[in-house]
Design an enzyme around this catalytic site. Structure first.
Site, PDB file in Angstrom:
ATOM      1  N   SER A   7     -32.004  12.608 -87.513  1.00  0.00           N
ATOM      2  CA  SER A   7     -30.486  12.867 -87.333  1.00  0.00           C
ATOM      3  C   SER A   7     -30.277  13.734 -88.396  1.00  0.00           C
ATOM      4  O   SER A   7     -30.071  13.235 -89.758  1.00  0.00           O
ATOM      5  CB  SER A   7     -29.800  11.520 -87.174  1.00  0.00           C
ATOM      6  N   HIS A  60     -32.170  15.455 -83.832  1.00  0.00           N
ATOM      7  CA  HIS A  60     -30.868  14.810 -83.277  1.00  0.00           C
ATOM      8  C   HIS A  60     -29.726  15.204 -84.030  1.00  0.00           C
ATOM      9  O   HIS A  60     -29.507  15.460 -85.064  1.00  0.00           O
ATOM     10  CB  HIS A  60     -31.162  13.302 -83.424  1.00  0.00           C
ATOM     11  N   ASP A  78     -25.559  14.493 -84.231  1.00  0.00           N
ATOM     12  CA  ASP A  78     -24.425  13.589 -83.767  1.00  0.00           C
ATOM     13  C   ASP A  78     -23.023  14.350 -83.899  1.00  0.00           C
ATOM     14  O   ASP A  78     -22.461  14.570 -84.908  1.00  0.00           O
ATOM     15  CB  ASP A  78     -24.745  12.539 -84.888  1.00  0.00           C
ATOM     16  N   MET A 137     -19.225  13.904 -83.094  1.00  0.00           N
ATOM     17  CA  MET A 137     -18.220  12.894 -83.150  1.00  0.00           C
ATOM     18  C   MET A 137     -16.637  13.611 -82.973  1.00  0.00           C
ATOM     19  O   MET A 137     -16.637  14.697 -83.791  1.00  0.00           O
ATOM     20  CB  MET A 137     -17.997  11.871 -84.500  1.00  0.00           C
ATOM     21  N   HIS A 192     -26.128  14.424 -79.112  1.00  0.00           N
ATOM     22  CA  HIS A 192     -25.524  13.142 -78.952  1.00  0.00           C
ATOM     23  C   HIS A 192     -23.922  13.165 -79.057  1.00  0.00           C
ATOM     24  O   HIS A 192     -23.693  13.497 -80.305  1.00  0.00           O
ATOM     25  CB  HIS A 192     -26.240  12.069 -79.753  1.00  0.00           C
ATOM     26  N   MET A 227     -20.660  11.830 -79.149  1.00  0.00           N
ATOM     27  CA  MET A 227     -19.798  10.725 -79.129  1.00  0.00           C
ATOM     28  C   MET A 227     -18.148  11.013 -78.968  1.00  0.00           C
ATOM     29  O   MET A 227     -17.547  11.368 -79.990  1.00  0.00           O
ATOM     30  CB  MET A 227     -20.087  10.201 -80.308  1.00  0.00           C
ATOM     31  N   MET A 271     -27.827   2.544 -78.203  1.00  0.00           N
ATOM     32  CA  MET A 271     -27.328   2.410 -79.590  1.00  0.00           C
ATOM     33  C   MET A 271     -27.723   1.122 -80.296  1.00  0.00           C
ATOM     34  O   MET A 271     -27.588  -0.052 -79.768  1.00  0.00           O
ATOM     35  CB  MET A 271     -26.131   2.555 -79.649  1.00  0.00           C
ATOM     36  N   GLY A 280     -20.890   5.998 -84.914  1.00  0.00           N
ATOM     37  CA  GLY A 280     -19.843   6.497 -85.660  1.00  0.00           C
ATOM     38  C   GLY A 280     -20.398   6.806 -87.167  1.00  0.00           C
ATOM     39  O   GLY A 280     -19.822   7.790 -87.775  1.00  0.00           O
ATOM     40  N   PHE A 281     -21.193   6.198 -87.766  1.00  0.00           N
ATOM     41  CA  PHE A 281     -21.844   6.495 -89.093  1.00  0.00           C
ATOM     42  C   PHE A 281     -23.351   6.297 -89.153  1.00  0.00           C
ATOM     43  O   PHE A 281     -23.834   5.407 -88.337  1.00  0.00           O
ATOM     44  CB  PHE A 281     -21.382   5.557 -90.012  1.00  0.00           C
ATOM     45  N   GLY A 282     -24.104   7.173 -89.760  1.00  0.00           N
ATOM     46  CA  GLY A 282     -25.278   6.809 -90.478  1.00  0.00           C
ATOM     47  C   GLY A 282     -25.531   5.917 -91.344  1.00  0.00           C
ATOM     48  O   GLY A 282     -24.381   5.488 -91.900  1.00  0.00           O
ATOM     49  N   GLY A 283     -26.892   5.325 -91.736  1.00  0.00           N
ATOM     50  CA  GLY A 283     -26.990   4.289 -92.530  1.00  0.00           C
ATOM     51  C   GLY A 283     -26.710   3.088 -92.425  1.00  0.00           C
ATOM     52  O   GLY A 283     -26.565   2.259 -93.418  1.00  0.00           O
ATOM     53  N   ASP A 286     -31.216   4.389 -81.185  1.00  0.00           N
ATOM     54  CA  ASP A 286     -30.714   5.327 -82.345  1.00  0.00           C
ATOM     55  C   ASP A 286     -29.766   4.352 -83.269  1.00  0.00           C
ATOM     56  O   ASP A 286     -28.899   3.640 -82.679  1.00  0.00           O
ATOM     57  CB  ASP A 286     -29.727   6.358 -81.645  1.00  0.00           C
ATOM     58  N   GLY A 287     -29.964   4.277 -84.474  1.00  0.00           N
ATOM     59  CA  GLY A 287     -29.242   3.326 -85.554  1.00  0.00           C
ATOM     60  C   GLY A 287     -30.468   2.448 -86.100  1.00  0.00           C
ATOM     61  O   GLY A 287     -30.839   1.562 -85.828  1.00  0.00           O
ATOM     62  N   GLY A 288     -30.398   2.704 -87.502  1.00  0.00           N
ATOM     63  CA  GLY A 288     -31.150   1.981 -88.555  1.00  0.00           C
ATOM     64  C   GLY A 288     -32.759   1.611 -88.199  1.00  0.00           C
ATOM     65  O   GLY A 288     -33.519   0.722 -88.399  1.00  0.00           O
ATOM     66  N   GLY A 338     -32.012   9.064 -89.377  1.00  0.00           N
ATOM     67  CA  GLY A 338     -31.580   9.913 -90.187  1.00  0.00           C
ATOM     68  C   GLY A 338     -31.862   9.300 -91.654  1.00  0.00           C
ATOM     69  O   GLY A 338     -32.818  10.170 -92.199  1.00  0.00           O
TER      70      GLY A 338
END
Ligand code: DX5
Ligand code: ZN
Length: 233
Positions: free
Chosen positions: A19, A44, A46, A48, A77, A79, A148, A153-156, A186-188, A208
């Protein structure tokens, strides 16, 4: 060169989609080269709108600018509350796959038709609390489901393991009606959480932080994700 669209990619293969959100935005060209050399399969992106999610990122001008310096398929992606309005600009900017959220304000069949009109692959995403049943009737019309594993909304953010059963449920449902579908998560996602999502049936992995900010480099990070290949059901 033939365009590498997602429907031509093998859903039995682990595909890694770093990402861009976690990249150094002051040096996008070199960041793209870095992950391409490191073995990324897609990029990827993102997008938003500050409304569907409480954050703003980038729009079509950024995508068309980086399109010129990357050969990777672009996994966009969206959002967005009103994605249908932006399908055309993102297709023109160089998207190879467009994923929208089932929780958006538009009719899903209308968004699917709008994306198909541009010859681009279609994905539908579900937020962590949205059940698999919300997308069941679209499975034979799309190329990918994006599950998801954090609130968008946020990376990390930290991986939410409660979504793992939903990954397995979607993979099983898809096998019945459309086995060619990709299940993306997607995410973590990192070298540890990959061992939860791949056995459940996720074959496309967004990462990401784990790729762009890996202390031992992007190549090692991507290898750790590809290494889960033999865990796919
Ligand atoms: C979150 C985005 C993710 C995010 C992933 O809304 O959809 O793609 O950038 O970032 P990491 O891998 O850092 O959790
Ligand atoms: Zn994303």
């Amino acid at each position: 060169m033939e365009k590498l669209t997602v429907d031509k990619m093998d859903p039995k293969k682990i595909l890694v989609a770093p990402s861009l959100l976690a990249a150094d935005f002051a040096n996008l060209e070199s960041e793209l080269k870095r992950i391409e050399d490191a073995g990324a399969d897609l990029l990827h992106l993102d997008i938003m709108d500050g409304h569907f999610v409480p954050n703003l990122t980038m729009g079509p001008p950024v995508i068309s600018a980086i399109r010129k310096v990357s050969k990777l398929p672009f996994d966009v992606h969206l959002m967005l509350t009103d994605p249908i309005k932006y399908v055309e600009p993102f297709c023109k900017a160089g998207a190879d796959l467009i994923t929208f959220h089932i929780e958006c304000d538009n009719d899903a069949d209308d968004v699917i038709a709008e994306i198909r009109k541009h010859g681009v692959s279609v994905g539908i995403s579900v937020k962590p609390k949205t059940p698999a049943s919300a997308i069941e009737k679209y499975l034979d019309k799309i190329d990918l489901v994006l599950v998801m594993s954090v609130e968008p909304g946020f990376g990390g953010q930290s991986f939410m393991s409660e979504v793992v059963p939903k990954i397995a449920e979607i993979r099983k449902m898809a096998n019945k009606v459309n086995p060619a579908i990709h299940v993306e998560v997607d995410g973590g996602i990192d070298g540890k959480t990959v061992n939860q999502v791949v056995p459940a049936g996720a074959n496309m992995l967004v990462a990401g932080t784990a790729v762009f900010r890996a202390p031992d480099g992007a190549k090692a990070a991507i290898e750790r994700l590809h290494a889960a290949q033999n865990q796919l059901p």
